[in-house]
Structures are given as structure tokens and as C-alpha cells.
Design a protein around this motif. Structure first.
Motif, PDB file in Angstrom:
ATOM      1  N   ASN A 107       0.841  -1.192   0.000  1.00  0.00           N
ATOM      2  CA  ASN A 107       0.000   0.000   0.000  1.00  0.00           C
ATOM      3  C   ASN A 107       0.880   1.247   0.000  1.00  0.00           C
ATOM      4  O   ASN A 107       1.906   1.290   0.688  1.00  0.00           O
ATOM      5  CB  ASN A 107      -0.923   0.004   1.220  1.00  0.00           C
ATOM      6  CG  ASN A 107      -1.807  -1.224   1.239  1.00  0.00           C
ATOM      7  OD1 ASN A 107      -2.541  -1.475   0.287  1.00  0.00           O
ATOM      8  ND2 ASN A 107      -1.720  -2.011   2.296  1.00  0.00           N
ATOM      9  N   TYR A 108       0.446   2.263  -0.754  1.00  0.00           N
ATOM     10  CA  TYR A 108       1.237   3.468  -0.953  1.00  0.00           C
ATOM     11  C   TYR A 108       0.392   4.703  -0.669  1.00  0.00           C
ATOM     12  O   TYR A 108      -0.825   4.685  -0.809  1.00  0.00           O
ATOM     13  CB  TYR A 108       1.730   3.538  -2.406  1.00  0.00           C
ATOM     14  CG  TYR A 108       2.537   2.338  -2.825  1.00  0.00           C
ATOM     15  CD1 TYR A 108       3.916   2.339  -2.722  1.00  0.00           C
ATOM     16  CD2 TYR A 108       1.919   1.183  -3.316  1.00  0.00           C
ATOM     17  CE1 TYR A 108       4.670   1.238  -3.104  1.00  0.00           C
ATOM     18  CE2 TYR A 108       2.659   0.077  -3.701  1.00  0.00           C
ATOM     19  CZ  TYR A 108       4.028   0.111  -3.587  1.00  0.00           C
ATOM     20  OH  TYR A 108       4.769  -0.974  -3.966  1.00  0.00           O
ATOM     21  N   ASP A 109       1.072   5.808  -0.313  1.00  0.00           N
ATOM     22  CA  ASP A 109       0.363   7.071  -0.180  1.00  0.00           C
ATOM     23  C   ASP A 109       0.280   7.743  -1.550  1.00  0.00           C
ATOM     24  O   ASP A 109       0.760   7.209  -2.549  1.00  0.00           O
ATOM     25  CB  ASP A 109       1.009   7.975   0.877  1.00  0.00           C
ATOM     26  CG  ASP A 109       2.422   8.426   0.529  1.00  0.00           C
ATOM     27  OD1 ASP A 109       2.822   8.362  -0.668  1.00  0.00           O
ATOM     28  OD2 ASP A 109       3.142   8.861   1.448  1.00  0.00           O
ATOM     29  N   SER A 110      -0.314   8.916  -1.608  1.00  0.00           N
ATOM     30  CA  SER A 110      -0.517   9.600  -2.891  1.00  0.00           C
ATOM     31  C   SER A 110       0.781  10.044  -3.555  1.00  0.00           C
ATOM     32  O   SER A 110       0.803  10.352  -4.738  1.00  0.00           O
ATOM     33  CB  SER A 110      -1.440  10.797  -2.698  1.00  0.00           C
ATOM     34  OG  SER A 110      -0.863  11.706  -1.779  1.00  0.00           O
ATOM     35  N   ASN A 111       1.892  10.050  -2.794  1.00  0.00           N
ATOM     36  CA  ASN A 111       3.201  10.399  -3.360  1.00  0.00           C
ATOM     37  C   ASN A 111       3.982   9.173  -3.822  1.00  0.00           C
ATOM     38  O   ASN A 111       5.119   9.301  -4.261  1.00  0.00           O
ATOM     39  CB  ASN A 111       4.031  11.178  -2.337  1.00  0.00           C
ATOM     40  CG  ASN A 111       3.436  12.527  -2.034  1.00  0.00           C
ATOM     41  OD1 ASN A 111       2.941  13.209  -2.926  1.00  0.00           O
ATOM     42  ND2 ASN A 111       3.467  12.909  -0.773  1.00  0.00           N
ATOM     43  N   ASN A 113       4.901   6.652  -1.836  1.00  0.00           N
ATOM     44  CA  ASN A 113       5.720   6.083  -0.754  1.00  0.00           C
ATOM     45  C   ASN A 113       5.019   4.878  -0.145  1.00  0.00           C
ATOM     46  O   ASN A 113       3.823   4.933   0.137  1.00  0.00           O
ATOM     47  CB  ASN A 113       5.966   7.132   0.338  1.00  0.00           C
ATOM     48  CG  ASN A 113       6.687   8.349  -0.187  1.00  0.00           C
ATOM     49  OD1 ASN A 113       7.727   8.244  -0.812  1.00  0.00           O
ATOM     50  ND2 ASN A 113       6.113   9.519   0.041  1.00  0.00           N
ATOM     51  N   THR A 115       3.490   2.696   2.429  1.00  0.00           N
ATOM     52  CA  THR A 115       2.962   3.028   3.758  1.00  0.00           C
ATOM     53  C   THR A 115       2.724   1.777   4.611  1.00  0.00           C
ATOM     54  O   THR A 115       2.821   1.846   5.829  1.00  0.00           O
ATOM     55  CB  THR A 115       1.649   3.815   3.656  1.00  0.00           C
ATOM     56  OG1 THR A 115       0.705   3.060   2.901  1.00  0.00           O
ATOM     57  CG2 THR A 115       1.890   5.162   3.009  1.00  0.00           C
ATOM     58  N   SER A 116       2.406   0.649   3.957  1.00  0.00           N
ATOM     59  CA  SER A 116       2.163  -0.568   4.730  1.00  0.00           C
ATOM     60  C   SER A 116       2.171  -1.775   3.811  1.00  0.00           C
ATOM     61  O   SER A 116       2.048  -1.650   2.602  1.00  0.00           O
ATOM     62  CB  SER A 116       0.828  -0.487   5.469  1.00  0.00           C
ATOM     63  OG  SER A 116      -0.242  -0.464   4.544  1.00  0.00           O
TER      64      SER A 116
END
Length: 122
Positions: A107-111, A113, A115-116
Motif C-alpha cells: 500500500n502506498y500514499d498519494s506520493n 511512498n 505506507t504498509s
């Protein structure tokens, strides 16, 4: 002059009424040659310190599709396959070893990166 480009390598594409330049043709050949060289340089296998071999396969875009680990006798010990999101980030990896399958969701953030990760064992 070419009026279009191909989506992957950006090769020149001429419409019926376009004229072409020798430089455009040479540029196309150079792009094809560079792409072929990069594909040829991809790792196909590695031998680890325990003499196990790791065999890599690739998707057409150069992303790793799978990694298979084999022992010195050629028996498959594990296989990991990967799926990718449309932006190229790893979406999932699926590891099969000793009859156990571990699926990891990334799972990634909007940038972009990481995240989990979520592991599921079956």
C-alpha cells in the motif's frame, strides 16, 4: 518528418503523406539497439552462497515477473511472483515455499511512498 511516436520506445511513425529523414530512421535503429542491449543485460540467474540458484523472469516493460529459487540438484525451493499497479509500483508479491503461500499486498500514499504491507498466509 514523422507525425507520430510509438508509446514504448518513442520510435518515429510516419503517416502516408509524411516525408522522412535518414536521421529519423537512424534514431529509431539506435533506440531499438539500446533497448535490445538493456534486455540482454538483465540478470537471468544468480547463484547464492549456499549454491542455490535464483532464476529471474521479466515482463516486457523490464519489471521482474518472478524469481524461482532452486537447490543445487535443480529442485524448486520457492517461487515469488509479482503484480504491478498501473504506475509501476509493486501491487502484490506471492511467495510459495514448502507448500505455503504468502501473499503480500503493498500500500502506498498519494506520493508513491510505501505506507504498509499486509501479509496473508494460506
Amino acid at each position: 518528418m514523422a507525425s507520430n511516436k510509438t508509446p514504448n520506445l518513442g520510435l518515429d511513425v510516419w503517416a502516408e503523406m509524411d516525408y522522412f529523414k535518414r536521421a529519423e530512421l537512424n534514431n529509431n535503429f539506435n533506440k531499438i539497439d539500446t533497448s535490445a542491449k538493456q534486455q540482454a543485460e538483465k540478470v537471468s540467474s544468480l547463484v547464492g552462497v549456499n549454491e542455490n540458484t535464483f532464476i529471474y523472469t521479466y515482463l516486457s516493460d523490464g519489471s521482474v515477473q518472478s524469481i524461482t529459487e532452486k537447490d543445487i540438484s535443480g529442485n524448486t525451493l520457492s517461487t515469488t511472483t509479482f503484480t504491478y499497479k498501473t504506475n509501476g509500483d509493486v501491487g502484490t508479491s506471492i511467495l510459495v515455499r514448502d507448500g505455503v503461500t504468502t501473499t503480500t499486498q503493498y500500500n502506498y500514499d498519494s506520493n508513491g511512498n510505501l505506507t504498509s504491507t499486509v501479509n496473508t498466509i494460506s
